[in-house]
Design an enzyme around this catalytic site. Structure first.
Site, PDB file in Angstrom:
ATOM      1  CD  GLU A  34      -2.950  -1.055   2.338  1.00  0.00           C
ATOM      2  OE1 GLU A  34      -2.715  -0.333   3.306  1.00  0.00           O
ATOM      3  OE2 GLU A  34      -3.999  -1.701   2.210  1.00  0.00           O
ATOM      4  CD  GLU A  39      -4.146  -6.180   3.735  1.00  0.00           C
ATOM      5  OE1 GLU A  39      -4.942  -5.399   4.297  1.00  0.00           O
ATOM      6  OE2 GLU A  39      -2.919  -6.028   3.756  1.00  0.00           O
TER       7      GLU A  39
HETATM    8  C1  BG6 Z   1      -4.739  -2.499   5.257  1.00  0.00           C
HETATM    9  C2  BG6 Z   1      -3.388  -2.854   5.832  1.00  0.00           C
HETATM   10  O1  BG6 Z   1      -4.727  -1.189   4.853  1.00  0.00           O
HETATM   11  O2  BG6 Z   1      -5.834  -2.551   6.105  1.00  0.00           O
HETATM   12  C3  BG6 Z   1      -3.418  -3.705   7.078  1.00  0.00           C
HETATM   13  O3  BG6 Z   1      -2.568  -3.453   4.857  1.00  0.00           O
HETATM   14  C4  BG6 Z   1      -4.498  -3.181   7.986  1.00  0.00           C
HETATM   15  O4  BG6 Z   1      -2.153  -3.707   7.669  1.00  0.00           O
HETATM   16  C5  BG6 Z   1      -5.828  -3.337   7.280  1.00  0.00           C
HETATM   17  O5  BG6 Z   1      -4.514  -3.741   9.265  1.00  0.00           O
HETATM   18  C6  BG6 Z   1      -7.002  -2.887   8.106  1.00  0.00           C
HETATM   19  O6  BG6 Z   1      -6.824  -1.557   8.498  1.00  0.00           O
HETATM   20  P1  BG6 Z   1      -6.887  -1.121  10.019  1.00  0.00           P
HETATM   21  O7  BG6 Z   1      -6.268   0.226  10.059  1.00  0.00           O
HETATM   22  O8  BG6 Z   1      -8.320  -1.124  10.383  1.00  0.00           O
HETATM   23  O9  BG6 Z   1      -6.103  -2.163  10.795  1.00  0.00           O
END
Ligand code: BG6
Length: 462
Positions: free
Chosen positions: A161, A369
Protein backbone atom coordinates in the site's frame (compact mmCIF):
# COMPACT_ATOMS: atom_id res chain seq x y z
CA UNK A 1 1.49 -18.47 -12.65
CA UNK A 2 0.08 -21.68 -11.23
CA UNK A 3 -3.53 -22.52 -12.10
CA UNK A 4 -4.70 -23.34 -8.59
CA UNK A 5 -6.92 -20.58 -7.19
CA UNK A 6 -5.42 -19.26 -3.97
CA UNK A 7 -7.82 -19.19 -1.05
CA UNK A 8 -6.23 -18.03 2.14
CA UNK A 9 -5.66 -15.21 4.56
CA UNK A 10 -3.08 -12.58 5.39
CA UNK A 11 -1.11 -10.90 8.17
CA UNK A 12 1.79 -8.47 8.53
CA UNK A 13 4.87 -8.86 10.71
CA UNK A 14 4.50 -5.94 13.11
CA UNK A 15 0.81 -6.63 13.60
CA UNK A 16 1.15 -10.24 14.69
CA UNK A 17 4.67 -11.44 15.40
CA UNK A 18 5.49 -9.77 18.70
CA UNK A 19 9.01 -10.76 19.86
CA UNK A 20 9.94 -7.16 19.15
CA UNK A 21 13.41 -7.40 20.64
CA UNK A 22 14.17 -11.11 20.37
CA UNK A 23 16.84 -13.03 18.48
CA UNK A 24 18.78 -10.01 17.29
CA UNK A 25 15.89 -8.07 15.76
CA UNK A 26 16.59 -4.35 15.30
CA UNK A 27 14.18 -1.56 16.20
CA UNK A 28 11.62 -0.46 13.66
CA UNK A 29 9.89 2.92 13.45
CA UNK A 30 6.73 1.23 14.74
CA UNK A 31 8.54 -0.16 17.81
CA UNK A 32 9.74 3.33 18.62
CA UNK A 33 6.48 5.10 17.77
CA UNK A 34 4.37 2.70 19.85
CA UNK A 35 6.63 3.24 22.85
CA UNK A 36 6.46 7.01 22.50
CA UNK A 37 3.93 9.55 23.73
CA UNK A 38 2.92 10.23 20.13
CA UNK A 39 1.03 6.95 20.27
CA UNK A 40 -1.88 8.47 22.13
CA UNK A 41 -5.11 7.27 20.48
CA UNK A 42 -4.94 3.67 21.72
CA UNK A 43 -1.60 3.58 23.49
CA UNK A 44 -0.68 -0.08 23.09
CA UNK A 45 2.26 -1.69 21.31
CA UNK A 46 3.07 -4.64 19.06
CA UNK A 47 5.62 -5.98 21.59
CA UNK A 48 3.73 -9.26 21.93
CA UNK A 49 0.87 -8.76 19.45
CA UNK A 50 -0.59 -12.18 18.54
CA UNK A 51 2.70 -13.88 19.49
CA UNK A 52 2.86 -15.35 16.00
CA UNK A 53 6.66 -15.49 16.29
CA UNK A 54 6.23 -18.31 18.80
CA UNK A 55 2.87 -19.68 17.68
CA UNK A 56 3.19 -19.72 13.89
CA UNK A 57 2.99 -23.52 13.75
CA UNK A 58 -0.39 -23.53 15.46
CA UNK A 59 -1.60 -20.68 13.22
CA UNK A 60 -0.54 -22.36 10.00
CA UNK A 61 -2.00 -25.70 11.07
CA UNK A 62 -5.29 -23.94 11.76
CA UNK A 63 -5.21 -22.38 8.29
CA UNK A 64 -4.71 -25.81 6.74
CA UNK A 65 -7.54 -27.27 8.80
CA UNK A 66 -9.65 -24.37 7.62
CA UNK A 67 -9.14 -25.46 4.01
CA UNK A 68 -6.83 -22.55 3.14
CA UNK A 69 -4.05 -23.09 0.61
CA UNK A 70 -2.30 -19.71 0.77
CA UNK A 71 -0.79 -17.52 3.48
CA UNK A 72 0.34 -13.96 2.89
CA UNK A 73 2.70 -12.62 5.54
CA UNK A 74 5.36 -9.95 5.62
CA UNK A 75 8.99 -10.12 6.61
CA UNK A 76 10.19 -7.73 9.29
CA UNK A 77 13.11 -5.96 7.62
CA UNK A 78 14.65 -5.47 11.08
CA UNK A 79 14.87 -9.22 11.70
CA UNK A 80 16.92 -9.66 8.53
CA UNK A 81 19.01 -6.46 8.62
CA UNK A 82 18.71 -5.02 12.14
CA UNK A 83 20.21 -1.70 11.04
CA UNK A 84 18.39 -1.56 7.72
CA UNK A 85 21.63 -2.22 5.79
CA UNK A 86 24.84 -4.12 6.42
CA UNK A 87 24.95 -6.84 9.05
CA UNK A 88 22.62 -9.80 8.40
CA UNK A 89 20.91 -11.45 11.38
CA UNK A 90 20.97 -15.22 10.92
CA UNK A 91 18.36 -15.87 13.60
CA UNK A 92 15.88 -13.67 11.76
CA UNK A 93 16.58 -15.52 8.53
CA UNK A 94 16.14 -18.84 10.34
CA UNK A 95 12.72 -17.77 11.59
CA UNK A 96 11.41 -17.11 8.09
CA UNK A 97 12.91 -20.38 6.82
CA UNK A 98 10.89 -22.14 9.52
CA UNK A 99 7.77 -20.17 8.68
CA UNK A 100 8.02 -20.92 4.95
CA UNK A 101 8.82 -24.60 5.53
CA UNK A 102 5.85 -24.92 7.86
CA UNK A 103 3.57 -23.46 5.18
CA UNK A 104 4.90 -25.91 2.62
CA UNK A 105 4.56 -28.84 5.01
CA UNK A 106 0.84 -28.01 5.23
CA UNK A 107 0.56 -27.43 1.45
CA UNK A 108 0.03 -23.74 1.95
CA UNK A 109 1.50 -21.42 -0.66
CA UNK A 110 3.54 -18.66 1.02
CA UNK A 111 3.00 -15.18 -0.43
CA UNK A 112 5.64 -12.88 0.97
CA UNK A 113 5.46 -9.10 1.36
CA UNK A 114 8.84 -7.45 1.84
CA UNK A 115 7.62 -4.20 3.35
CA UNK A 116 4.43 -3.71 5.31
CA UNK A 117 4.83 -0.32 7.07
CA UNK A 118 7.66 -1.28 9.50
CA UNK A 119 10.84 0.55 8.53
CA UNK A 120 14.17 0.07 10.34
CA UNK A 121 14.48 2.90 12.84
CA UNK A 122 18.04 3.60 11.68
CA UNK A 123 16.71 4.43 8.20
CA UNK A 124 13.72 6.28 9.62
CA UNK A 125 16.09 8.57 11.53
CA UNK A 126 17.89 9.41 8.30
CA UNK A 127 14.68 10.64 6.67
CA UNK A 128 12.94 7.34 5.98
CA UNK A 129 11.15 7.25 2.65
CA UNK A 130 11.92 10.90 1.97
CA UNK A 131 15.56 9.90 1.70
CA UNK A 132 16.50 8.38 -1.64
CA UNK A 133 19.10 6.15 0.09
CA UNK A 134 16.23 4.16 1.59
CA UNK A 135 15.43 2.88 -1.91
CA UNK A 136 18.94 1.39 -2.16
CA UNK A 137 18.66 -0.06 1.32
CA UNK A 138 15.40 -1.70 0.33
CA UNK A 139 17.00 -3.18 -2.76
CA UNK A 140 19.81 -4.63 -0.60
CA UNK A 141 17.29 -6.11 1.86
CA UNK A 142 15.12 -7.51 -0.94
CA UNK A 143 18.15 -9.20 -2.49
CA UNK A 144 18.99 -10.98 0.77
CA UNK A 145 15.40 -12.25 0.99
CA UNK A 146 15.24 -13.36 -2.64
CA UNK A 147 18.50 -15.30 -2.28
CA UNK A 148 17.50 -16.92 1.00
CA UNK A 149 13.87 -17.75 0.32
CA UNK A 150 13.46 -17.48 -3.45
CA UNK A 151 13.79 -21.22 -4.03
CA UNK A 152 10.52 -21.86 -2.17
CA UNK A 153 8.62 -18.56 -2.34
CA UNK A 154 6.87 -18.23 -5.69
CA UNK A 155 4.85 -15.07 -4.95
CA UNK A 156 6.64 -11.95 -3.81
CA UNK A 157 5.19 -8.55 -3.08
CA UNK A 158 7.51 -5.57 -2.77
CA UNK A 159 5.54 -2.90 -0.89
CA UNK A 160 2.21 -2.94 0.90
CA UNK A 161 0.00 0.00 0.00
CA UNK A 162 2.21 2.88 -1.14
CA UNK A 163 -0.97 4.96 -1.17
CA UNK A 164 -2.49 4.25 2.23
CA UNK A 165 0.83 4.00 4.05
CA UNK A 166 1.97 7.45 2.93
CA UNK A 167 -1.50 8.89 3.38
CA UNK A 168 -1.42 7.94 7.06
CA UNK A 169 2.25 8.80 7.62
CA UNK A 170 2.39 12.09 5.73
CA UNK A 171 -1.13 13.39 5.19
CA UNK A 172 -3.45 12.23 7.98
CA UNK A 173 -0.40 12.16 10.23
CA UNK A 174 -1.53 9.31 12.48
CA UNK A 175 1.37 6.95 11.58
CA UNK A 176 5.05 7.77 12.07
CA UNK A 177 6.52 10.27 11.21
CA UNK A 178 3.14 11.95 11.93
CA UNK A 179 3.42 14.60 9.26
CA UNK A 180 0.64 16.55 7.55
CA UNK A 181 2.01 17.66 4.22
CA UNK A 182 0.84 16.39 0.87
CA UNK A 183 4.01 17.47 -0.90
CA UNK A 184 6.10 15.45 1.56
CA UNK A 185 3.69 12.61 1.00
CA UNK A 186 4.28 12.62 -2.75
CA UNK A 187 8.02 12.62 -2.14
CA UNK A 188 7.90 9.57 0.17
CA UNK A 189 5.50 7.78 -2.16
CA UNK A 190 7.76 8.33 -5.15
CA UNK A 191 10.60 6.65 -3.30
CA UNK A 192 8.40 3.73 -2.29
CA UNK A 193 7.54 3.21 -5.94
CA UNK A 194 11.18 3.55 -6.95
CA UNK A 195 12.25 1.09 -4.25
CA UNK A 196 9.67 -1.37 -5.53
CA UNK A 197 10.89 -1.05 -9.13
CA UNK A 198 14.50 -1.50 -8.01
CA UNK A 199 13.59 -4.67 -6.12
CA UNK A 200 11.69 -6.02 -9.14
CA UNK A 201 14.76 -5.41 -11.32
CA UNK A 202 16.94 -7.24 -8.79
CA UNK A 203 14.51 -10.14 -8.70
CA UNK A 204 14.62 -10.46 -12.47
CA UNK A 205 18.42 -10.43 -12.50
CA UNK A 206 18.52 -13.35 -10.07
CA UNK A 207 16.50 -15.45 -12.55
CA UNK A 208 14.40 -17.12 -9.88
CA UNK A 209 11.34 -19.12 -10.68
CA UNK A 210 8.45 -17.06 -9.31
CA UNK A 211 6.30 -13.98 -9.72
CA UNK A 212 6.65 -10.56 -8.21
CA UNK A 213 4.00 -7.93 -7.59
CA UNK A 214 3.12 -4.93 -5.49
CA UNK A 215 0.16 -4.58 -3.12
CA UNK A 216 -2.02 -1.62 -3.90
CA UNK A 217 -5.00 -0.47 -1.88
CA UNK A 218 -7.22 0.33 -4.83
CA UNK A 219 -10.74 1.67 -4.92
CA UNK A 220 -13.74 1.85 -7.10
CA UNK A 221 -14.15 5.62 -7.26
CA UNK A 222 -17.78 6.65 -7.40
CA UNK A 223 -19.99 9.73 -7.15
CA UNK A 224 -23.61 10.27 -6.25
CA UNK A 225 -24.16 12.66 -9.17
CA UNK A 226 -23.36 12.42 -12.85
CA UNK A 227 -22.26 15.94 -13.78
CA UNK A 228 -19.04 17.20 -15.42
CA UNK A 229 -17.80 18.52 -12.06
CA UNK A 230 -18.48 15.23 -10.26
CA UNK A 231 -16.89 13.28 -13.09
CA UNK A 232 -13.80 15.44 -12.91
CA UNK A 233 -13.62 14.85 -9.14
CA UNK A 234 -13.75 11.10 -9.86
CA UNK A 235 -10.88 11.36 -12.35
CA UNK A 236 -8.82 13.36 -9.86
CA UNK A 237 -9.45 10.86 -7.09
CA UNK A 238 -8.55 7.99 -9.40
CA UNK A 239 -5.17 9.61 -10.08
CA UNK A 240 -4.68 10.45 -6.42
CA UNK A 241 -5.42 6.99 -4.97
CA UNK A 242 -5.13 4.42 -7.76
CA UNK A 243 -3.25 5.41 -10.85
CA UNK A 244 -0.35 7.12 -9.05
CA UNK A 245 0.52 3.60 -7.93
CA UNK A 246 -0.95 1.16 -10.42
CA UNK A 247 0.12 2.85 -13.67
CA UNK A 248 3.65 3.12 -12.34
CA UNK A 249 4.10 -0.52 -11.42
CA UNK A 250 2.09 -1.97 -14.30
CA UNK A 251 3.11 0.34 -17.17
CA UNK A 252 6.39 1.60 -15.76
CA UNK A 253 5.60 5.30 -15.89
CA UNK A 254 3.56 7.96 -14.11
CA UNK A 255 0.35 9.17 -15.75
CA UNK A 256 1.00 12.48 -17.47
CA UNK A 257 -2.10 14.10 -15.91
CA UNK A 258 -0.84 13.17 -12.47
CA UNK A 259 2.50 14.89 -12.97
CA UNK A 260 0.71 17.94 -14.41
CA UNK A 261 -1.50 18.07 -11.34
CA UNK A 262 1.51 18.00 -9.01
CA UNK A 263 3.13 20.79 -11.01
CA UNK A 264 -0.02 22.91 -10.92
CA UNK A 265 -0.18 22.32 -7.15
CA UNK A 266 3.35 23.77 -6.92
CA UNK A 267 4.80 20.47 -5.62
CA UNK A 268 8.58 20.23 -5.85
CA UNK A 269 9.32 17.26 -8.12
CA UNK A 270 13.09 17.73 -8.36
CA UNK A 271 13.59 14.31 -6.76
CA UNK A 272 12.16 12.66 -9.88
CA UNK A 273 15.33 12.03 -11.87
CA UNK A 274 15.46 11.29 -15.58
CA UNK A 275 17.50 8.13 -14.91
CA UNK A 276 14.64 6.74 -12.79
CA UNK A 277 12.47 6.39 -15.87
CA UNK A 278 14.49 3.37 -17.01
CA UNK A 279 14.19 1.78 -13.54
CA UNK A 280 10.40 2.16 -13.62
CA UNK A 281 10.20 0.90 -17.20
CA UNK A 282 12.11 -2.29 -16.47
CA UNK A 283 10.75 -2.78 -12.95
CA UNK A 284 7.17 -3.62 -13.89
CA UNK A 285 5.29 -6.28 -12.00
CA UNK A 286 3.90 -9.73 -12.87
CA UNK A 287 0.72 -9.39 -10.85
CA UNK A 288 -1.13 -6.73 -8.94
CA UNK A 289 -1.99 -7.43 -5.32
CA UNK A 290 -5.19 -5.59 -4.47
CA UNK A 291 -6.35 -4.73 -0.97
CA UNK A 292 -10.06 -4.16 -1.40
CA UNK A 293 -12.14 -3.01 1.54
CA UNK A 294 -14.46 -0.29 0.32
CA UNK A 295 -15.20 2.23 -2.41
CA UNK A 296 -14.36 5.92 -2.38
CA UNK A 297 -17.23 8.31 -2.87
CA UNK A 298 -16.26 11.78 -4.04
CA UNK A 299 -17.70 15.16 -4.88
CA UNK A 300 -16.10 18.30 -6.35
CA UNK A 301 -13.70 20.35 -4.22
CA UNK A 302 -15.37 23.53 -3.04
CA UNK A 303 -13.19 25.44 -0.58
CA UNK A 304 -10.71 25.27 2.26
CA UNK A 305 -7.27 23.84 2.86
CA UNK A 306 -6.36 20.19 2.41
CA UNK A 307 -7.36 18.10 5.37
CA UNK A 308 -7.60 14.34 5.88
CA UNK A 309 -8.86 12.54 8.96
CA UNK A 310 -9.50 8.96 9.91
CA UNK A 311 -11.62 7.33 12.58
CA UNK A 312 -9.29 5.35 14.85
CA UNK A 313 -11.55 5.21 17.89
CA UNK A 314 -14.58 3.30 16.68
CA UNK A 315 -16.95 6.11 17.55
CA UNK A 316 -18.17 9.02 15.46
CA UNK A 317 -17.91 9.62 11.75
CA UNK A 318 -15.94 7.86 9.05
CA UNK A 319 -12.88 9.14 7.20
CA UNK A 320 -13.00 12.68 5.84
CA UNK A 321 -10.96 14.35 3.13
CA UNK A 322 -10.84 17.71 1.45
CA UNK A 323 -8.03 17.71 -1.11
CA UNK A 324 -7.59 21.24 -2.32
CA UNK A 325 -8.24 21.56 -6.06
CA UNK A 326 -8.69 17.76 -6.42
CA UNK A 327 -11.90 16.46 -4.72
CA UNK A 328 -13.70 15.99 -1.41
CA UNK A 329 -15.06 12.83 0.17
CA UNK A 330 -18.81 12.38 -0.02
CA UNK A 331 -21.06 10.21 2.10
CA UNK A 332 -24.02 8.06 1.20
CA UNK A 333 -26.22 8.12 4.32
CA UNK A 334 -28.18 5.09 3.12
CA UNK A 335 -25.31 2.57 3.21
CA UNK A 336 -24.28 0.50 6.22
CA UNK A 337 -20.98 1.32 7.97
CA UNK A 338 -18.89 -0.47 10.59
CA UNK A 339 -18.18 1.35 13.90
CA UNK A 340 -15.10 2.98 12.35
CA UNK A 341 -17.21 4.44 9.57
CA UNK A 342 -16.08 2.03 6.83
CA UNK A 343 -18.82 1.64 4.28
CA UNK A 344 -19.99 -1.92 3.66
CA UNK A 345 -20.43 -2.06 -0.08
CA UNK A 346 -19.52 -5.45 -1.60
CA UNK A 347 -20.25 -4.42 -5.17
CA UNK A 348 -17.20 -2.15 -4.97
CA UNK A 349 -14.91 -5.13 -5.64
CA UNK A 350 -16.82 -6.01 -8.80
CA UNK A 351 -16.62 -2.43 -10.09
CA UNK A 352 -12.96 -2.20 -9.17
CA UNK A 353 -12.00 -5.44 -10.88
CA UNK A 354 -13.73 -4.41 -14.09
CA UNK A 355 -12.00 -1.06 -13.97
CA UNK A 356 -8.63 -2.77 -13.48
CA UNK A 357 -9.34 -5.09 -16.39
CA UNK A 358 -10.10 -2.11 -18.61
CA UNK A 359 -6.93 -0.29 -17.60
CA UNK A 360 -4.50 -3.22 -17.26
CA UNK A 361 -5.98 -6.04 -19.37
CA UNK A 362 -2.97 -8.36 -19.22
CA UNK A 363 -2.11 -8.05 -15.54
CA UNK A 364 -3.41 -10.79 -13.23
CA UNK A 365 -4.82 -9.74 -9.87
CA UNK A 366 -4.66 -11.35 -6.46
CA UNK A 367 -6.98 -9.97 -3.79
CA UNK A 368 -4.30 -9.71 -1.12
CA UNK A 369 -6.63 -8.34 1.59
CA UNK A 370 -10.35 -8.12 2.18
CA UNK A 371 -12.06 -8.13 5.53
CA UNK A 372 -13.93 -6.21 8.18
CA UNK A 373 -12.99 -4.92 11.61
CA UNK A 374 -15.46 -5.23 14.44
CA UNK A 375 -15.79 -5.63 18.22
CA UNK A 376 -16.06 -9.43 18.31
CA UNK A 377 -17.30 -10.99 21.53
CA UNK A 378 -16.14 -14.25 23.04
CA UNK A 379 -19.27 -15.72 24.67
CA UNK A 380 -19.56 -19.24 26.10
CA UNK A 381 -16.47 -20.38 24.24
CA UNK A 382 -17.75 -19.16 20.86
CA UNK A 383 -17.38 -16.13 18.62
CA UNK A 384 -20.40 -15.40 16.49
CA UNK A 385 -19.53 -12.93 13.75
CA UNK A 386 -22.40 -13.04 11.24
CA UNK A 387 -21.51 -9.51 10.06
CA UNK A 388 -18.10 -10.81 8.93
CA UNK A 389 -19.65 -13.78 7.14
CA UNK A 390 -22.07 -11.43 5.33
CA UNK A 391 -19.25 -9.09 4.38
CA UNK A 392 -16.91 -11.83 3.09
CA UNK A 393 -19.71 -13.61 1.29
CA UNK A 394 -20.77 -10.40 -0.46
CA UNK A 395 -17.23 -9.57 -1.56
CA UNK A 396 -16.41 -13.11 -2.67
CA UNK A 397 -19.62 -13.37 -4.71
CA UNK A 398 -18.89 -10.07 -6.40
CA UNK A 399 -15.29 -11.08 -7.06
CA UNK A 400 -16.40 -14.36 -8.64
CA UNK A 401 -18.95 -12.47 -10.73
CA UNK A 402 -16.14 -10.25 -12.03
CA UNK A 403 -14.14 -13.38 -12.80
CA UNK A 404 -16.97 -14.67 -14.98
CA UNK A 405 -16.78 -11.31 -16.84
CA UNK A 406 -13.18 -12.09 -17.75
CA UNK A 407 -11.27 -10.48 -14.87
CA UNK A 408 -8.09 -12.47 -14.32
CA UNK A 409 -8.27 -12.96 -10.55
CA UNK A 410 -5.90 -15.62 -9.23
CA UNK A 411 -6.48 -15.59 -5.51
CA UNK A 412 -8.33 -14.17 -2.54
CA UNK A 413 -6.94 -13.63 0.95
CA UNK A 414 -8.99 -12.64 3.96
CA UNK A 415 -7.60 -9.98 6.25
CA UNK A 416 -6.74 -11.42 8.69
CA UNK A 417 -5.65 -14.96 9.55
CA UNK A 418 -6.17 -14.31 13.26
CA UNK A 419 -6.82 -11.21 15.36
CA UNK A 420 -3.87 -8.87 15.45
CA UNK A 421 -2.75 -5.33 16.18
CA UNK A 422 -4.85 -2.99 14.04
CA UNK A 423 -2.21 -0.24 13.96
CA UNK A 424 -3.30 2.75 15.99
CA UNK A 425 -6.81 1.33 16.29
CA UNK A 426 -5.30 -1.01 18.87
CA UNK A 427 -6.50 -4.56 19.56
CA UNK A 428 -10.24 -4.15 19.92
CA UNK A 429 -10.79 -3.69 16.22
CA UNK A 430 -10.65 -7.35 15.26
CA UNK A 431 -10.39 -8.73 11.74
CA UNK A 432 -9.36 -12.34 12.31
CA UNK A 433 -10.96 -15.58 11.21
CA UNK A 434 -9.51 -16.85 14.48
CA UNK A 435 -10.04 -15.09 17.79
CA UNK A 436 -6.98 -14.27 19.88
CA UNK A 437 -7.55 -13.84 23.59
CA UNK A 438 -4.98 -11.13 24.21
CA UNK A 439 -5.64 -11.21 27.95
CA UNK A 440 -5.31 -14.96 28.26
CA UNK A 441 -1.96 -16.05 26.86
CA UNK A 442 -3.10 -15.31 23.33
CA UNK A 443 -5.20 -18.44 23.11
CA UNK A 444 -6.73 -19.08 19.71
CA UNK A 445 -10.38 -19.96 19.01
CA UNK A 446 -11.77 -20.16 15.47
CA UNK A 447 -14.72 -17.84 14.85
CA UNK A 448 -17.94 -18.73 13.11
CA UNK A 449 -16.52 -17.00 10.00
CA UNK A 450 -13.53 -19.39 10.01
CA UNK A 451 -15.87 -22.36 9.68
CA UNK A 452 -17.97 -20.56 7.09
CA UNK A 453 -14.84 -19.83 5.00
CA UNK A 454 -13.64 -23.44 5.37
CA UNK A 455 -16.96 -24.78 4.08
CA UNK A 456 -17.09 -22.22 1.31
CA UNK A 457 -13.62 -23.25 0.05
CA UNK A 458 -14.55 -26.91 0.33
CA UNK A 459 -17.58 -26.42 -1.92
CA UNK A 460 -15.93 -24.09 -4.40
CA UNK A 461 -15.60 -25.44 -7.91
CA UNK A 462 -13.83 -23.52 -10.64
C1 BG6 B 1 -4.74 -2.50 5.26
C2 BG6 B 1 -3.39 -2.85 5.83
O1 BG6 B 1 -4.73 -1.19 4.85
O2 BG6 B 1 -5.83 -2.55 6.11
C3 BG6 B 1 -3.42 -3.70 7.08
O3 BG6 B 1 -2.57 -3.45 4.86
C4 BG6 B 1 -4.50 -3.18 7.99
O4 BG6 B 1 -2.15 -3.71 7.67
C5 BG6 B 1 -5.83 -3.34 7.28
O5 BG6 B 1 -4.51 -3.74 9.26
C6 BG6 B 1 -7.00 -2.89 8.11
O6 BG6 B 1 -6.82 -1.56 8.50
P1 BG6 B 1 -6.89 -1.12 10.02
O7 BG6 B 1 -6.27 0.23 10.06
O8 BG6 B 1 -8.32 -1.12 10.38
O9 BG6 B 1 -6.10 -2.16 10.80
Amino acid sequence: MDNKFLWGSATAAYQCEGAWNEDGKGLSNWDVFCHSEKNNVNPVTGDVASDHYHRYEEDIKMMAEGGQNAYRFSIAWTRILPNGVGEVNQKGIDFYHRLIDTCLKHEIEPLVTLYHYDLPQKLFEKGGWENRETTDAFEEYAKVCFKEFGDRVKYWMTINEPNYDTLCSYAIGNYPPNVQSLSRRWHAMYHLMLASAKAVNTYRKLGLNGEIGLVSDSYSIEALEDTPAYNQAKKNADLFFNRSVNDVCVYGHYPEQFIQKLVSDGVDTSYMFEEDKKIFQTGTIDFLGINAYDRILVKPYTSGETILTNNNTGTGDGPKAVIKDWFEFDDDPTTEKNPWGMEIYPKSIYDLLLELKALYPTTPVIITENGIGNYDKFINGEIKDPYRIDYLKGFIENMLEAKTKGCDVRGYLVWSTMDLYSWINGYEKRYGLVYVDFDNENQRTPKESYYWYRDFIRNYEE
